[in-house]
Scaffold this motif. Structure first.
Motif, PDB file in Angstrom:
ATOM      1  N   LEU A  59       0.810  -1.213   0.000  1.00 51.73           N
ATOM      2  CA  LEU A  59       0.000   0.000   0.000  1.00 51.73           C
ATOM      3  C   LEU A  59       0.844   1.264   0.000  1.00 51.73           C
ATOM      4  N   HIS A  60       2.027   1.239   0.574  1.00 56.18           N
ATOM      5  CA  HIS A  60       2.852   2.440   0.579  1.00 56.18           C
ATOM      6  C   HIS A  60       3.499   2.694  -0.781  1.00 56.18           C
ATOM      7  N   LYS A  61       3.265   1.758  -1.718  1.00 55.65           N
ATOM      8  CA  LYS A  61       3.742   1.925  -3.098  1.00 55.65           C
ATOM      9  C   LYS A  61       2.571   1.872  -4.078  1.00 55.65           C
ATOM     10  N   THR A  62       1.393   2.328  -3.629  1.00 54.60           N
ATOM     11  CA  THR A  62       0.183   2.267  -4.454  1.00 54.60           C
ATOM     12  C   THR A  62      -0.545   3.603  -4.404  1.00 54.60           C
ATOM     13  N   LEU A  63      -0.996   4.067  -5.575  1.00 53.29           N
ATOM     14  CA  LEU A  63      -1.785   5.293  -5.697  1.00 53.29           C
ATOM     15  C   LEU A  63      -3.077   4.979  -6.445  1.00 53.29           C
ATOM     16  N   ILE A  64      -4.077   5.823  -6.246  1.00 51.42           N
ATOM     17  CA  ILE A  64      -5.319   5.702  -7.015  1.00 51.42           C
ATOM     18  C   ILE A  64      -5.706   7.074  -7.540  1.00 51.42           C
ATOM     19  N   GLU A 108       9.685   6.816  -2.255  1.00 57.45           N
ATOM     20  CA  GLU A 108       9.876   5.520  -1.613  1.00 57.45           C
ATOM     21  C   GLU A 108       8.632   5.121  -0.833  1.00 57.45           C
ATOM     22  N   ASP A 109       7.874   6.121  -0.409  1.00 55.30           N
ATOM     23  CA  ASP A 109       6.659   5.897   0.369  1.00 55.30           C
ATOM     24  C   ASP A 109       5.642   6.953  -0.056  1.00 55.30           C
ATOM     25  N   VAL A 110       4.544   6.540  -0.680  1.00 56.93           N
ATOM     26  CA  VAL A 110       3.578   7.518  -1.192  1.00 56.93           C
ATOM     27  C   VAL A 110       2.918   8.299  -0.063  1.00 56.93           C
ATOM     28  N   TYR A 111       2.774   7.672   1.106  1.00 58.66           N
ATOM     29  CA  TYR A 111       2.166   8.374   2.228  1.00 58.66           C
ATOM     30  C   TYR A 111       3.003   9.583   2.636  1.00 58.66           C
ATOM     31  N   THR A 112       4.313   9.379   2.685  1.00 62.40           N
ATOM     32  CA  THR A 112       5.207  10.474   3.065  1.00 62.40           C
ATOM     33  C   THR A 112       5.149  11.595   2.050  1.00 62.40           C
ATOM     34  N   ARG A 113       5.237  11.229   0.768  1.00 64.28           N
ATOM     35  CA  ARG A 113       5.272  12.264  -0.265  1.00 64.28           C
ATOM     36  C   ARG A 113       3.937  12.982  -0.380  1.00 64.28           C
ATOM     37  N   LEU A 114       2.832  12.258  -0.332  1.00 62.18           N
ATOM     38  CA  LEU A 114       1.527  12.905  -0.376  1.00 62.18           C
ATOM     39  C   LEU A 114       1.313  13.776   0.860  1.00 62.18           C
ATOM     40  N   GLY A 115       1.823  13.327   1.995  1.00 56.15           N
ATOM     41  CA  GLY A 115       1.742  14.140   3.192  1.00 56.15           C
ATOM     42  C   GLY A 115       2.480  15.459   3.041  1.00 56.15           C
TER      43      GLY A 115
END
Length: 255
Positions: free
Chosen positions: A194-199, A243-250
């Protein structure tokens, strides 16, 4: 008057605006369009669709969660060429195209769909810059089509839209989770981290289980001046290196 979907959309207006710092063109008008589209959806809910539309869109109710998928994961193993890439789940209707049972003079595609023994013509418009968008996304990500529409409609439309084979897999309504009258795309069923998945989806209800993985996009119907997909490309080019979509989106959400 306000449905849960409208409320979710209003709350996500803030999320839509977070990308403005990465884009050169202001997005305020598009945010208002997003709200308008949700309000329009609420109004449409009071007007039942035609039988043919209902057959494609499916029944709506307020039932409990029903998982329509089966098996350990919805996707096959990632191919060697996609190893290390982020997986991006991309919606079809009102995100990449707009379809109608009513004749459209400038339709890009006309797709025959058989419903209950009768063949209906579906008129499809491509969103501006969709070809450029998909080509670049295919270079950066493992791209998966995930739509709540029926395969009998969405599969032939995708055949015409994605002639370069950008989508590694296609998921349709049967892969959704039916939750409170909505077809939800449960990213935890994909078989990807999930940390490497976007929608990417125009409907907040579609990613209600994983809003922290979402890149919202304004619903599109027929605006020939729309450039939303073009404007989103710099955002996705940035996210492709995360590396982590949560971090970057945050970080993108931060004021």
């Amino acid at each position: 008057f306000y449905t849960a979907e409208v409320t979710d959309c209003i709350l996500n207006d803030t999320l839509l605006s977070i990308y403005s710092s990465s884009l050169k063109k202001p997005r305020s008008c598009n945010i208002f369009k997003a709200l308008f589209c949700c309000l329009r959806g609420a109004q449409d809910a009071r007007n039942p669709p035609s039988p043919s539309q209902d057959a494609l869109l499916g029944p709506q109710d307020n039932g409990d969660v029903v998982k329509l998928s089966s098996g350990p994961s919805l996707l096959p193993e990632m191919t060697p060429q996609d190893q290390g890439k982020i997986c991006v789940v991309i919606d079809l209707d009102e995100t990449l195209v707009h379809s109608s049972f009513k004749p459209i003079s400038n339709a890009d595609f006309i797709v025959p769909v058989e419903i209950e023994g009768t063949t209906h013509q579906v008129y499809v418009l491509k969103r501006p810059y969709v070809d450029e968008f998909l080509q670049r996304m295919g270079e950066l990500f493992e791209c998966i089509l995930f739509t709540a529409s029926l395969a009998k409609y969405a599969d032939p439309v995708t055949d015409l839209l994605d002639q370069c084979g950008v989508f590694r897999a296609r998921l349709f309504r049967e892969s959704c989770v039916f939750h409170q009258g909505c077809y939800v795309k449960d990213l935890s069923l994909l078989g990807r981290e999930l940390h490497k998945t976007l929608i990417l989806d125009n409907s907040p209800a579609s990613y209600i289980f994983h809003p922290e993985n979402a890149v919202p996009v304004v619903s599109w119907f027929d605006d020939v001046e729309d450039a939303e997909l073009l404007h989103l490309l710099p955002v996705f080019e940035d996210l492709s290196q995360a590396e982590d979509v949560y971090t970057r989106l945050g970080e993108l959400r931060a004021p």
